[in-house]
Enzyme design. Structure first.
Site, PDB file in Angstrom:
ATOM      1  N   LYS A   1       0.839  -1.210   0.000  1.00  0.00           N
ATOM      2  CA  LYS A   1       0.000   0.000   0.000  1.00  0.00           C
ATOM      3  C   LYS A   1       0.864   1.246   0.000  1.00  0.00           C
ATOM      4  O   LYS A   1       0.609   2.203  -0.739  1.00  0.00           O
ATOM      5  CB  LYS A   1      -0.921   0.009   1.218  1.00  0.00           C
ATOM      6  CG  LYS A   1      -1.782   1.264   1.319  1.00  0.00           C
ATOM      7  CD  LYS A   1      -2.509   1.385   2.642  1.00  0.00           C
ATOM      8  CE  LYS A   1      -1.586   1.755   3.768  1.00  0.00           C
ATOM      9  NZ  LYS A   1      -2.300   2.134   5.010  1.00  0.00           N
TER      10      LYS A   1
ATOM     11  N   ARG B   1       2.150   5.984  -3.226  1.00  0.00           N
ATOM     12  CA  ARG B   1       3.232   6.914  -3.526  1.00  0.00           C
ATOM     13  C   ARG B   1       3.526   6.919  -5.020  1.00  0.00           C
ATOM     14  O   ARG B   1       3.663   7.976  -5.648  1.00  0.00           O
ATOM     15  CB  ARG B   1       4.498   6.539  -2.739  1.00  0.00           C
ATOM     16  CG  ARG B   1       4.482   6.942  -1.258  1.00  0.00           C
ATOM     17  CD  ARG B   1       5.648   6.287  -0.543  1.00  0.00           C
ATOM     18  NE  ARG B   1       5.846   6.760   0.824  1.00  0.00           N
ATOM     19  CZ  ARG B   1       5.175   6.343   1.868  1.00  0.00           C
ATOM     20  NH1 ARG B   1       4.200   5.458   1.704  1.00  0.00           N
ATOM     21  NH2 ARG B   1       5.449   6.808   3.080  1.00  0.00           N
TER      22      ARG B   1
ATOM     23  N   ASP C   1      -7.785   1.824  -0.681  1.00  0.00           N
ATOM     24  CA  ASP C   1      -6.925   3.003  -0.662  1.00  0.00           C
ATOM     25  C   ASP C   1      -6.429   3.374  -2.059  1.00  0.00           C
ATOM     26  O   ASP C   1      -6.380   4.553  -2.426  1.00  0.00           O
ATOM     27  CB  ASP C   1      -5.732   2.781   0.268  1.00  0.00           C
ATOM     28  CG  ASP C   1      -6.102   2.974   1.737  1.00  0.00           C
ATOM     29  OD1 ASP C   1      -7.309   2.939   2.049  1.00  0.00           O
ATOM     30  OD2 ASP C   1      -5.194   3.162   2.570  1.00  0.00           O
TER      31      ASP C   1
ATOM     32  N   ASN D   1     -10.639   6.497   3.871  1.00  0.00           N
ATOM     33  CA  ASN D   1      -9.849   6.544   5.101  1.00  0.00           C
ATOM     34  C   ASN D   1      -8.374   6.345   4.762  1.00  0.00           C
ATOM     35  O   ASN D   1      -7.617   5.768   5.532  1.00  0.00           O
ATOM     36  CB  ASN D   1     -10.319   5.462   6.077  1.00  0.00           C
ATOM     37  CG  ASN D   1      -9.861   5.729   7.511  1.00  0.00           C
ATOM     38  OD1 ASN D   1      -9.373   6.814   7.829  1.00  0.00           O
ATOM     39  ND2 ASN D   1     -10.012   4.743   8.375  1.00  0.00           N
TER      40      ASN D   1
ATOM     41  N   ARG E   1      -8.587  12.155  11.995  1.00  0.00           N
ATOM     42  CA  ARG E   1      -7.142  11.908  11.914  1.00  0.00           C
ATOM     43  C   ARG E   1      -6.425  13.235  11.680  1.00  0.00           C
ATOM     44  O   ARG E   1      -6.731  13.963  10.721  1.00  0.00           O
ATOM     45  CB  ARG E   1      -6.822  10.902  10.802  1.00  0.00           C
ATOM     46  CG  ARG E   1      -7.462   9.550  11.028  1.00  0.00           C
ATOM     47  CD  ARG E   1      -7.209   8.586   9.895  1.00  0.00           C
ATOM     48  NE  ARG E   1      -5.789   8.233   9.789  1.00  0.00           N
ATOM     49  CZ  ARG E   1      -5.313   7.399   8.861  1.00  0.00           C
ATOM     50  NH1 ARG E   1      -6.145   6.859   7.971  1.00  0.00           N
ATOM     51  NH2 ARG E   1      -4.022   7.116   8.827  1.00  0.00           N
TER      52      ARG E   1
ATOM     53  N   SER F   1       3.093  11.848  12.742  1.00  0.00           N
ATOM     54  CA  SER F   1       2.949  10.933  11.613  1.00  0.00           C
ATOM     55  C   SER F   1       4.024  11.238  10.587  1.00  0.00           C
ATOM     56  O   SER F   1       4.215  12.406  10.202  1.00  0.00           O
ATOM     57  CB  SER F   1       1.568  11.066  10.968  1.00  0.00           C
ATOM     58  OG  SER F   1       1.499  10.307   9.777  1.00  0.00           O
TER      59      SER F   1
ATOM     60  N   LYS G   1      -3.897   6.353  13.776  1.00  0.00           N
ATOM     61  CA  LYS G   1      -4.062   5.553  12.560  1.00  0.00           C
ATOM     62  C   LYS G   1      -5.559   5.409  12.253  1.00  0.00           C
ATOM     63  O   LYS G   1      -6.373   6.225  12.677  1.00  0.00           O
ATOM     64  CB  LYS G   1      -3.389   4.194  12.754  1.00  0.00           C
ATOM     65  CG  LYS G   1      -1.870   4.273  12.911  1.00  0.00           C
ATOM     66  CD  LYS G   1      -1.179   4.644  11.610  1.00  0.00           C
ATOM     67  CE  LYS G   1       0.327   4.545  11.712  1.00  0.00           C
ATOM     68  NZ  LYS G   1       0.998   4.788  10.428  1.00  0.00           N
TER      69      LYS G   1
ATOM     70  N   ARG H   1      -5.164   2.468  17.745  1.00  0.00           N
ATOM     71  CA  ARG H   1      -4.796   1.057  17.734  1.00  0.00           C
ATOM     72  C   ARG H   1      -4.303   0.564  19.095  1.00  0.00           C
ATOM     73  O   ARG H   1      -4.447  -0.620  19.410  1.00  0.00           O
ATOM     74  CB  ARG H   1      -3.756   0.797  16.643  1.00  0.00           C
ATOM     75  CG  ARG H   1      -4.359   0.838  15.243  1.00  0.00           C
ATOM     76  CD  ARG H   1      -3.318   0.702  14.160  1.00  0.00           C
ATOM     77  NE  ARG H   1      -3.951   0.508  12.849  1.00  0.00           N
ATOM     78  CZ  ARG H   1      -3.310   0.567  11.690  1.00  0.00           C
ATOM     79  NH1 ARG H   1      -2.000   0.822  11.678  1.00  0.00           N
ATOM     80  NH2 ARG H   1      -3.944   0.375  10.560  1.00  0.00           N
TER      81      ARG H   1
ATOM     82  N   HIS I   1      -8.325  -2.492   9.011  1.00  0.00           N
ATOM     83  CA  HIS I   1      -7.884  -3.725   8.369  1.00  0.00           C
ATOM     84  C   HIS I   1      -6.880  -4.500   9.208  1.00  0.00           C
ATOM     85  O   HIS I   1      -6.916  -5.736   9.265  1.00  0.00           O
ATOM     86  CB  HIS I   1      -7.276  -3.410   6.999  1.00  0.00           C
ATOM     87  CG  HIS I   1      -6.184  -2.373   7.030  1.00  0.00           C
ATOM     88  ND1 HIS I   1      -4.991  -2.547   6.364  1.00  0.00           N
ATOM     89  CD2 HIS I   1      -6.084  -1.162   7.647  1.00  0.00           C
ATOM     90  CE1 HIS I   1      -4.216  -1.491   6.562  1.00  0.00           C
ATOM     91  NE2 HIS I   1      -4.871  -0.638   7.331  1.00  0.00           N
ATOM     92  N   ARG I   2      -5.986  -3.806   9.879  1.00  0.00           N
ATOM     93  CA  ARG I   2      -4.924  -4.501  10.618  1.00  0.00           C
ATOM     94  C   ARG I   2      -5.467  -5.171  11.888  1.00  0.00           C
ATOM     95  O   ARG I   2      -4.978  -6.218  12.295  1.00  0.00           O
ATOM     96  CB  ARG I   2      -3.776  -3.552  10.929  1.00  0.00           C
ATOM     97  CG  ARG I   2      -3.159  -2.961   9.673  1.00  0.00           C
ATOM     98  CD  ARG I   2      -1.696  -2.624   9.806  1.00  0.00           C
ATOM     99  NE  ARG I   2      -1.209  -2.019   8.570  1.00  0.00           N
ATOM    100  CZ  ARG I   2      -0.870  -2.697   7.477  1.00  0.00           C
ATOM    101  NH1 ARG I   2      -0.957  -4.023   7.473  1.00  0.00           N
ATOM    102  NH2 ARG I   2      -0.459  -2.074   6.395  1.00  0.00           N
TER     103      ARG I   2
ATOM    104  N   LYS J   1      -8.990  -2.588   2.616  1.00  0.00           N
ATOM    105  CA  LYS J   1      -8.131  -1.399   2.562  1.00  0.00           C
ATOM    106  C   LYS J   1      -6.761  -1.734   1.994  1.00  0.00           C
ATOM    107  O   LYS J   1      -6.177  -0.937   1.262  1.00  0.00           O
ATOM    108  CB  LYS J   1      -8.002  -0.805   3.966  1.00  0.00           C
ATOM    109  CG  LYS J   1      -7.199   0.487   4.039  1.00  0.00           C
ATOM    110  CD  LYS J   1      -7.232   1.050   5.449  1.00  0.00           C
ATOM    111  CE  LYS J   1      -6.375   2.293   5.568  1.00  0.00           C
ATOM    112  NZ  LYS J   1      -6.878   3.428   4.770  1.00  0.00           N
TER     113      LYS J   1
END
Length: 676
Positions: free
Chosen positions: A25, A30, A52, A98, A128, A179, A359, A363, A407-408, A435
């Site tokens: 991702k 990028r 994404d 997101n 965020r 971040s 995030k 998390r 997702h994580r 995602k």
């Protein structure tokens, strides 16, 4: 991809085999933006297909880039003709879901390209922080307004007829301790205005997630941009910078996604005949910082080999070793360490993870809440998490894991199914893995193994025209389980035998039985498939029914089809409909339903079905035929039609399909340890 409200995972026993990972991702988004800012056309291969990247591609089209997506054998390849020296199309309103890897870099790039834009996302994106990036861009003279709360999206960028004079003489200051995406956004945008002089960025505070900045610098170099850095605190973009397409660029597989299968190999015993887990698409030469998860997993006891584009993981030390680890270098993959810690001997402490708070969800809080549900003892702090696994096997608890649209979280907790207590785990909203890894659960099921008796089966039997097939298919869809239409099996066998040049008689019985055992049958999207051939309609003819009757008279074929039907009992579960699913094929199934309706009601349903297809019918004749068939089925010598002794009888004469489905789901839920 699973789109159900929840996915119930039975306890898993072992794992083995190979997994091809999706594209990164971090690299994918990028590369898409850098291609959009470049002169020329870039062919991006092995691009991640996810939520994404979808919002990024849609945004690039809106601002005027030509985007061509491949299909078929060319799927995963995208060709982007960049803006080069052209101004972006404006005004535009961009929805970015997101995706922080889209929101932050696009904000910076569009602020320096000129035009009028609104950037917004899902509610969580509006929570965020982005204020430190906006402050840095305002130092340059960019005009950006908050449309909601200060410091957060949604945003409006306003430049009207052109950019105001930019203040490039002094260094641009940006915080690095919230971040790394803020710095990445500036590094990708500022080459657009580094025409006559160097541009300097100074990082205020400690730069977190340095590996992601390393990815950014590596990719900038491939597009012709040179950036020097002084100990990760000062970055200098060279004067005369100009984006030029590299032509063709491959996206390496996602190292963060690899962490789940690295952990899987470390936790699970190897399946019989397998030598651990082999991860394909990423290896020791990866430019992604999260590849260093390999070092962390080794520290916990995993046995890992690596090559230029692969990893092999086996269980080493067991139980795993507890660690005290600074995770700044693997901010996303470190979440998987928190899951491995549940299988460790002692207390594991993960530090320097403050970025988890901003995030897709908080998390640190999420991992604390959900791990406690499983029976772990958790201590959380502003930038750390301390995990002590359940004290004993009996302390492990079945849990319904809330995934927070993250997702994580969903992928991490799927690994809890290897718990020593053999309790199931429910993953709420499994589609959130879209995602970054839409096919994650399919990949997991391709290498994970469970004891057959722990793979759940729901049997729905009943007489002809009771609606059992329709109800069973709908229940399977709601649960994300596999579906077996047993009534189609004899028809498909007859069709396949005739297609192979066989005659349906005792002389060919052995050959037909061998064919039946290996039939590549699957049910998908309301259709019946034999390999790649849709046979839904061809097996429903009157001739096909007569041929099926001939096949059913062959004893060896009947036995072969029992074996074939048993093969459908695969992860995550099965819903099977027929006349003897609960009595003969799956007698140990935890839920058996006998679906019935009055002969009059069934005749009326069949009549309406035939009329809708333009087939003339007589309702009295249909009723007489159904009653005669009921009598034959109930009195046949082999597997007569009757409810299993422990079946629940559901008369759906006065129920809609949805009502019947809801009742079956309610009965199933009542048998689960998670509650309704």
């Amino acid at each position: 991809m699973f789109t159900t409200e929840y996915l119930d995972l039975p306890p898993l026993q072992s794992a083995g085999g190979s997994v091809q990972l999706p594209g990164s991702k971090s690299i994918s988004n990028r590369v898409l933006l850098l291609s959009a800012l470049s002169e020329g056309t870039t062919e991006v291969r092995d691009l991640l297909a996810s939520d994404d990247t979808r919002v990024m591609l849609d945004a690039l089209r809106q601002i005027g880039c030509d985007v061509q997506e491949g299909s078929g054998d060319d799927a995963g390849t995208v060709r982007i003709t960049g803006l080069g020296t052209k101004a972006p199309r404006s005004p535009a309103s961009l929805f970015l879901g997101n995706a922080g890897t889209a929101m932050r870099p696009l904000t910076a790039a569009l602020s320096l390209l000129g035009g009028e834009f609104e950037l917004k996302g899902v509610p969580r994106m509006h929570e965020r922080p982005i204020g430190d990036l906006i402050d840095a861009l305002r130092q340059l003279g960019c005009r950006i307004d908050y449309l909601g709360n200060d410091g957060y999206p949604p945003l409006r960028i306003q430049h009207g007829d052109g950019l105001p004079p930019l203040k490039l003489d002094e260094s641009i200051k940006v915080r690095g301790d919230v971040s790394s995406q803020f710095l990445t956004a500036l590094l990708m945008a500022l080459p657009l205005v580094a025409k006559t002089q160097d541009i300097v960025i100074d990082v205020v505070g400690e730069l977190i997630s340095k590996p992601y900045i390393h990815i950014t610098l590596e990719l900038l170099a491939r597009f012709g941009i040179v950036v020097r850095h002084d100990n990760w605190q000062r970055f200098t973009i060279a004067a005369g910078s100009r984006y030029v397409s590299p032509g063709v660029l491959h996206v390496e597989a996602d190292a963060s996604s690899a962490s789940y299968f690295i952990a899987l190999g470390a936790i699970a015993p190897s399946s019989e005949g397998q030598d651990g887990i082999r991860v394909l698409g990423v290896g020791q030469d990866s430019i992604q910082g999260d590849i260093r998860f390999v070092e962390a997993a080794r520290a916990m006891g995993a046995d890992i080999e690596s090559g230029p584009n692969w990893l092999r993981i086996r269980r080493g030390a067991w139980p795993l070793k507890a660690v005290n680890m600074d995770c700044n270098h693997i901010p996303d993959a470190a979440m998987t360490l928190a899951m491995m810690a549940l299988f460790a001997d002692g207390t594991t402490t993960l530090t320097n993870i403050a970025s988890w708070r901003v995030k897709e969800t908080d998390r640190i809080a999420a991992m604390a809440i959900e791990s406690r549900k499983l029976g772990a003892v958790i201590e959380e702090g502003p930038d750390y998490l301390r995990i002590t696994p359940p004290a004993s096997v009996s302390d492990w608890k079945a849990a319904s894991i809330h995934t927070y649209d993250d997702h994580r979280v969903a992928m991490c907790y799927s690994l809890a199914t290897f718990n020593p207590a053999g309790v199931p785990v429910r993953i709420e909203d499994p589609k959130c893995v879209g995602k970054t890894f839409p096919d994650y659960f399919e990949a997991l099921f391709s290498v994970a193994r469970a004891r057959t008796d722990q793979i759940p089966v729901i049997c729905i039997d009943g007489p002809t025209a009771s609606g059992k097939g329709t109800v069973a298919a709908a229940v399977a869809k709601k649960l994300g389980y596999r579906f077996l239409d047993s009534g189609a099996m004899y028809r498909i066998t007859a069709y396949a035998a005739l297609k192979a040049g066989m005659v349906i008689d005792t002389a060919h019985e052995e050959r037909i039985a061998a064919l039946a055992r290996e039939l590549p049958v699957h049910f998908e999207g309301g259709r019946i498939w034999l390999g790649k051939e849709d046979v839904s309609d061809v097996i429903r003819t009157e001739e096909a029914g007569m041929n099926a009757s001939k096949v059913s008279a062959l004893a060896q074929v009947r036995l072969a089809l029992v074996d074939l039907q048993h093969s459908f009992q695969r992860l995550p579960g099965l819903v099977a409909d027929g006349r003897d699913m609960g009595t003969v094929i799956f007698p140990e199934a935890p839920l058996k339903v006998f679906l019935t309706a009055s002969a009059a009601c069934r005749a009326e349903r069949r009549y309406k079905q035939l009329i809708s297809k333009g087939i003339s019918a007589n309702i009295d004749t249909l009723r007489a035929d159904l009653e005669a068939r009921d009598a034959r089925d109930q009195n046949r010598a082999v597997a007569p039609l009757k409810p299993a002794g422990d079946a629940l009888v559901l008369d759906n004469s006065d129920l809609s399909i949805d009502e019947a489905v809801d009742q079956v789901i309610a009965w199933w839920q009542a048998r689960q340890p998670f509650g309704a």
